[in-house]
Design a protein around this motif. Structure first.
Motif, PDB file in Angstrom:
ATOM      1  N   ALA A  70       0.834  -1.339   0.070  1.00  9.58           N
ATOM      2  CA  ALA A  70       0.009   0.019  -0.068  1.00  9.58           C
ATOM      3  C   ALA A  70       1.000   1.108  -0.013  1.00  9.58           C
ATOM      4  CB  ALA A  70      -1.151  -0.068   1.246  1.00  9.58           C
ATOM      5  N   ASP A  71       2.030   1.298   0.843  1.00 13.44           N
ATOM      6  CA  ASP A  71       2.885   2.561   0.780  1.00 13.44           C
ATOM      7  C   ASP A  71       3.404   2.682  -0.477  1.00 13.44           C
ATOM      8  OD1 ASP A  71       2.388   3.042   3.476  1.00 13.44           O
ATOM      9  OD2 ASP A  71       4.163   2.423   4.407  1.00 13.44           O
ATOM     10  N   ALA A  72       3.799   1.725  -1.152  1.00 11.19           N
ATOM     11  CA  ALA A  72       4.525   1.457  -2.461  1.00 11.19           C
ATOM     12  C   ALA A  72       3.622   2.285  -3.352  1.00 11.19           C
ATOM     13  CB  ALA A  72       5.186   0.360  -3.071  1.00 11.19           C
ATOM     14  N   ARG A  73       2.243   1.953  -3.656  1.00 16.19           N
ATOM     15  CA  ARG A  73       1.243   2.104  -4.452  1.00 16.19           C
ATOM     16  C   ARG A  73       1.128   3.782  -4.188  1.00 16.19           C
ATOM     17  NH1 ARG A  73      -2.331  -1.966  -7.036  1.00 16.19           N
ATOM     18  NH2 ARG A  73      -1.248  -4.044  -6.615  1.00 16.19           N
ATOM     19  N   ALA A  74       1.214   4.135  -3.005  1.00 13.22           N
ATOM     20  CA  ALA A  74       1.050   5.533  -2.881  1.00 13.22           C
ATOM     21  C   ALA A  74       2.235   6.592  -2.691  1.00 13.22           C
ATOM     22  CB  ALA A  74       0.395   5.741  -1.081  1.00 13.22           C
ATOM     23  N   GLY A  75       3.117   5.585  -3.537  1.00 14.22           N
ATOM     24  CA  GLY A  75       4.504   6.527  -3.690  1.00 14.22           C
ATOM     25  C   GLY A  75       5.488   6.896  -2.598  1.00 14.22           C
ATOM     26  N   ARG A  76       5.204   6.013  -1.464  1.00 10.66           N
ATOM     27  CA  ARG A  76       6.138   6.361  -0.322  1.00 10.66           C
ATOM     28  C   ARG A  76       6.533   4.943   0.091  1.00 10.66           C
ATOM     29  NH1 ARG A  76       0.663   6.999   1.610  1.00 10.66           N
ATOM     30  NH2 ARG A  76       0.080   5.538   3.044  1.00 10.66           N
ATOM     31  N   ARG A  77       7.582   4.352  -0.784  1.00 11.39           N
ATOM     32  CA  ARG A  77       8.189   3.235  -0.533  1.00 11.39           C
ATOM     33  C   ARG A  77       8.650   2.855   0.980  1.00 11.39           C
ATOM     34  NH1 ARG A  77      12.597  -0.216  -1.228  1.00 11.39           N
ATOM     35  NH2 ARG A  77      13.750   1.555  -2.035  1.00 11.39           N
ATOM     36  N   ARG A  78       8.186   2.097   1.920  1.00  9.29           N
ATOM     37  CA  ARG A  78       8.768   2.050   3.007  1.00  9.29           C
ATOM     38  C   ARG A  78      10.118   1.110   3.110  1.00  9.29           C
ATOM     39  NH1 ARG A  78       5.224  -0.947   7.760  1.00  9.29           N
ATOM     40  NH2 ARG A  78       3.932  -0.218   6.211  1.00  9.29           N
ATOM     41  N   GLY A  79      10.011   0.038   2.297  1.00  4.50           N
ATOM     42  CA  GLY A  79      10.973  -1.094   2.323  1.00  4.50           C
ATOM     43  C   GLY A  79      10.642  -2.001   1.429  1.00  4.50           C
ATOM     44  N   THR A  80      11.809  -2.732   1.049  1.00  6.56           N
ATOM     45  CA  THR A  80      11.715  -4.121   0.467  1.00  6.56           C
ATOM     46  C   THR A  80      12.275  -5.174   1.314  1.00  6.56           C
ATOM     47  OG1 THR A  80      11.667  -3.235  -1.754  1.00  6.56           O
ATOM     48  CG2 THR A  80      12.277  -5.438  -1.651  1.00  6.56           C
ATOM     49  N   LEU A  81      11.730  -6.252   1.625  1.00  6.11           N
ATOM     50  CA  LEU A  81      12.147  -7.407   2.309  1.00  6.11           C
ATOM     51  C   LEU A  81      13.304  -8.280   1.222  1.00  6.11           C
ATOM     52  CD1 LEU A  81       8.800  -8.615   3.485  1.00  6.11           C
ATOM     53  CD2 LEU A  81      10.635  -8.061   5.141  1.00  6.11           C
ATOM     54  N   MET A  82      14.511  -8.231   1.811  1.00  2.66           N
ATOM     55  CA  MET A  82      15.429  -9.206   0.890  1.00  2.66           C
ATOM     56  C   MET A  82      15.214 -10.515   1.464  1.00  2.66           C
ATOM     57  SD  MET A  82      17.213  -7.411  -1.180  1.00  2.66           S
ATOM     58  CE  MET A  82      18.014  -8.694  -1.646  1.00  2.66           C
ATOM     59  N   GLY A  83      15.248 -11.517   0.132  1.00  6.97           N
ATOM     60  CA  GLY A  83      15.049 -12.716   0.403  1.00  6.97           C
ATOM     61  C   GLY A  83      16.135 -13.720  -0.265  1.00  6.97           C
ATOM     62  N   GLN A  84      16.240 -14.695   0.273  1.00  3.33           N
ATOM     63  CA  GLN A  84      17.170 -15.772  -0.195  1.00  3.33           C
ATOM     64  C   GLN A  84      16.632 -16.955  -0.290  1.00  3.33           C
ATOM     65  OE1 GLN A  84      20.507 -15.010  -1.487  1.00  3.33           O
ATOM     66  NE2 GLN A  84      20.406 -17.255  -2.017  1.00  3.33           N
ATOM     67  N   HIS A  85      16.979 -17.892  -1.516  1.00  2.00           N
ATOM     68  CA  HIS A  85      16.410 -19.224  -1.599  1.00  2.00           C
ATOM     69  C   HIS A  85      17.626 -19.957  -1.160  1.00  2.00           C
ATOM     70  CE1 HIS A  85      13.936 -22.432  -3.647  1.00  2.00           C
ATOM     71  NE2 HIS A  85      14.947 -22.753  -3.769  1.00  2.00           N
ATOM     72  N   ALA A  86      17.354 -21.181  -0.754  1.00  4.58           N
ATOM     73  CA  ALA A  86      18.148 -22.236  -0.200  1.00  4.58           C
ATOM     74  C   ALA A  86      17.864 -23.425  -0.944  1.00  4.58           C
ATOM     75  CB  ALA A  86      18.513 -22.233   1.079  1.00  4.58           C
ATOM     76  N   GLU A  87      18.454 -23.995  -1.728  1.00  3.00           N
ATOM     77  CA  GLU A  87      18.427 -25.654  -2.140  1.00  3.00           C
ATOM     78  C   GLU A  87      19.222 -26.459  -1.334  1.00  3.00           C
ATOM     79  OE1 GLU A  87      17.695 -25.991  -6.955  1.00  3.00           O
ATOM     80  OE2 GLU A  87      19.284 -24.664  -6.612  1.00  3.00           O
ATOM     81  N   VAL A  88      18.269 -26.854  -0.265  1.00  2.00           N
ATOM     82  CA  VAL A  88      19.202 -27.786   0.701  1.00  2.00           C
ATOM     83  C   VAL A  88      19.646 -29.126   0.171  1.00  2.00           C
ATOM     84  CG1 VAL A  88      19.104 -28.805   3.233  1.00  2.00           C
ATOM     85  CG2 VAL A  88      17.966 -26.523   2.667  1.00  2.00           C
ATOM     86  N   HIS A  89      19.066 -29.475  -0.600  1.00  2.00           N
ATOM     87  CA  HIS A  89      19.334 -30.882  -1.404  1.00  2.00           C
ATOM     88  C   HIS A  89      20.522 -30.696  -1.784  1.00  2.00           C
ATOM     89  CE1 HIS A  89      16.771 -28.782  -4.195  1.00  2.00           C
ATOM     90  NE2 HIS A  89      17.431 -29.580  -4.888  1.00  2.00           N
ATOM     91  N   ASN A  90      20.619 -29.539  -2.837  1.00  2.75           N
ATOM     92  CA  ASN A  90      22.050 -29.269  -3.564  1.00  2.75           C
ATOM     93  C   ASN A  90      23.124 -28.953  -2.628  1.00  2.75           C
ATOM     94  OD1 ASN A  90      21.961 -30.065  -6.285  1.00  2.75           O
ATOM     95  ND2 ASN A  90      20.498 -28.227  -6.423  1.00  2.75           N
ATOM     96  N   GLU A  91      22.724 -28.339  -1.541  1.00  2.00           N
ATOM     97  CA  GLU A  91      23.863 -27.945  -0.441  1.00  2.00           C
ATOM     98  C   GLU A  91      24.482 -29.033   0.046  1.00  2.00           C
ATOM     99  OE1 GLU A  91      22.129 -23.353   0.900  1.00  2.00           O
ATOM    100  OE2 GLU A  91      21.645 -25.042   1.863  1.00  2.00           O
ATOM    101  N   ARG A  92      23.613 -29.652   0.516  1.00  2.00           N
ATOM    102  CA  ARG A  92      24.094 -31.333   1.317  1.00  2.00           C
ATOM    103  C   ARG A  92      24.794 -32.422   0.273  1.00  2.00           C
ATOM    104  NH1 ARG A  92      22.640 -32.315   6.607  1.00  2.00           N
ATOM    105  NH2 ARG A  92      23.030 -34.714   5.966  1.00  2.00           N
ATOM    106  N   TYR A  93      24.232 -32.476  -0.832  1.00  2.00           N
ATOM    107  CA  TYR A  93      24.758 -33.569  -1.446  1.00  2.00           C
ATOM    108  C   TYR A  93      25.253 -33.555  -2.823  1.00  2.00           C
ATOM    109  CZ  TYR A  93      20.855 -35.492   1.576  1.00  2.00           C
ATOM    110  OH  TYR A  93      20.152 -35.348   2.573  1.00  2.00           O
ATOM    111  N   ASN A  94      25.206 -32.279  -3.246  1.00  2.00           N
ATOM    112  CA  ASN A  94      26.075 -31.875  -4.613  1.00  2.00           C
ATOM    113  C   ASN A  94      27.196 -31.219  -4.379  1.00  2.00           C
ATOM    114  OD1 ASN A  94      26.818 -30.951  -7.301  1.00  2.00           O
ATOM    115  ND2 ASN A  94      24.682 -30.235  -7.815  1.00  2.00           N
ATOM    116  N   PRO A  95      28.531 -31.749  -4.706  1.00  2.00           N
ATOM    117  CA  PRO A  95      29.784 -31.211  -4.281  1.00  2.00           C
ATOM    118  C   PRO A  95      30.035 -30.069  -5.265  1.00  2.00           C
ATOM    119  CG  PRO A  95      30.042 -33.352  -5.146  1.00  2.00           C
ATOM    120  CD  PRO A  95      28.378 -33.314  -4.968  1.00  2.00           C
TER     121      PRO A  95
END
Length: 463
Positions: A70-95
């Protein structure tokens, strides 16, 4: 290299007025595309309009997202959440996965932003599927949510336990007091003599959690990425297969429900411990070409929307999971990666958040020369939902792009797995995480005026 006039004309024909719409129109919520399903009259204000039994914490998370929108649509961007994806199956088993050779601890790419910037992401998306080239569904250590249906003590299924533990650890903190769930210290000794160590985040609520489900085709004996692809599914040779999947009483439908029950058991454990989850199923449904498309891509719109509705009714209705926030995310409709997705929208009664997986360009060579990712942000406005950049290889604020989030004020921006280090310099990551209008995670972080614990009691109200 600048695009030729001919190429610009091609893009404008493809994108219609979206490529030339003014940024002010985007902030006002004016989309250049028309949607086949009726656009929303306004911004959806709460989660109860979709799920009257939504948990208080899921409602609080949604109010946070819709407040940022709602803030962004009103032209007063409060913030953007920074996200990260993690592929745990690759982290554990794919060297060979990630920024160095050798196995990585689960949650390696959740921790990586902190290694670079000193700050954690505000959102972690985990992938429960597709499995790691194993026969049938399974789990690692036996757990009460595993049930008899899922064989335990399966080494290459240990990552599913890690997915649950990481989700609990982001929402409740790691290490944490023993709350009756698994692995509260972050360290667990496994049945095969190894141990898993999860990244600490201050021992207190540290951010939001999401889950994707790269589901192998229903009935697939092997659970792996190859079985998620359209070219390997029965539909590649049998056009009637998907309708049998959607028809109760068929063997194909029973196979679909078995897959969904595996998802539901893990989500149910998170629900039991009051962890709200942004669930992003059946993404990139508008992908062009069968080579790298998922089996749920290439369907007729009626088939895709029926599949989505079936999943929703099973998880929410049959299994009573009210901790979910449903995210619909097509791939970028650039005419190369994806076609226009509008006919595949399941409808506002089944969707809470809309997003896009954008691999159409790079920061230094954006698809839309008028503003990187702005085309997709404008195109999603009419749905009246919070808008997220659900997948990107790139952070939004690198050397080539300094104003991305002002031109396209996404509520949340998620970097895909090892793309964080493969596609971005450390300086780019620091520039993004240090920007005053990006929201990061960890014990001391949170949206302006809101600490993560405030969301936990479900009392968060929009400022």
């Amino acid at each position: 290299m600048n695009p030729s006039k001919r190429e610009l004309k091609r893009r404008n024909l493809l994108l219609g007025a979206a490529a030339t719409a003014a940024a002010g129109g985007a902030l006002a919520g004016v989309a250049a595309f028309s949607t086949s399903r009726a656009p929303a009259a306004g911004l959806q204000k709460d989660l109860l309009s979709r799920d009257p039994k939504a948990s208080k914490t899921a409602q609080a998370v949604y109010r946070l997202l819709v407040g940022l929108e709602a803030d962004a649509r009103a032209g007063r961007r409060r913030g953007t959440l920074m996200g990260q994806h993690a592929e745990v199956h690759n982290e554990r088993y794919n060297p060979e996965y990630g920024d160095h050779s050798g196995p990585k601890p689960p949650g390696y790419y959740y921790r990586k932003p902190r290694d670079i910037t000193g700050k954690l992401p505000a959102f972690l998306e985990l992938d429960l599927g597709p499995g790691y080239q194993q026969q049938g569904w399974g789990v690692g250590e036996p757990r009460d949510y595993s049930r008899a249906a899922w064989p335990a003590r399966r080494e290459f299924w240990t990552y599913t336990n890690d997915v649950v533990d990481l989700a609990l650890g982001v929402w409740h903190g790691l290490p944490r007091a023993d709350d009756g769930s698994y692995n509260p210290t972050g360290t667990e000794r496994l049945w095969n003599g190894t141990k898993t160590v999860l990244p600490e985040n201050g021992g207190a609520p540290a951010g939001l959690v999401g889950m994707s489900f790269h589901q192998p085709w229903p009935g697939s004996p092997v659970k792996s990425y190859e079985q998620t692809l359209r070219r390997n599914a029965p539909s590649a040779k049998d056009p009637g297969w998907i309708d049998r999947v959607l028809t109760p009483g068929t063997a194909e439908h029973a196979a679909l429900l078995l897959d969904l029950s595996f998802l539901a058991d893990h989500l149910g454990h998170l629900a039991a411990h009051d962890v709200p989850v942004l669930l992003r199923p059946y993404h990139e449904m508008n992908s062009l070409g069968a080579e790298q498309s998922f089996w749920w891509a290439g369907l007729e719109p009626r088939q895709y929307t029926a599949l989505w509705e079936l999943l929703h009714h099973y998880l929410v209705g049959s299994r009573g999971l009210h901790n979910l926030i449903f995210v619909w995310a097509p791939t970028a409709w650039d005419g190369v990666h994806g076609g226009e997705p509008w006919d595949f929208y399941p409808g506002g009664e089944y969707v809470d958040v809309v997003g896009v997986d954008d691999y159409s360009g790079t920061p230094d060579r954006p698809f839309d020369p008028g503003g990187w990712t702005s085309t997709w942000h404008r195109g999603l406005a009419d749905y009246g939902k919070p808008r997220i950049l659900a997948e990107s290889f790139h952070v939004p604020l690198g050397a080539a792009q300094r104003t991305t989030l002002d031109q396209a004020p996404w509520v949340l921006w998620t970097v895909w797995g090892d793309g964080l280090t493969a596609k971005n310099s450390d300086a780019d990551v620091r520039r993004t995480y240090d920007d005053p209008k990006t929201i990061t995670g960890g014990r001391e972080s949170g949206p302006a005026g809101v600490q993560w614990p405030t969301l936990h009691d479900g009392t968060f109200e929009e400022e």
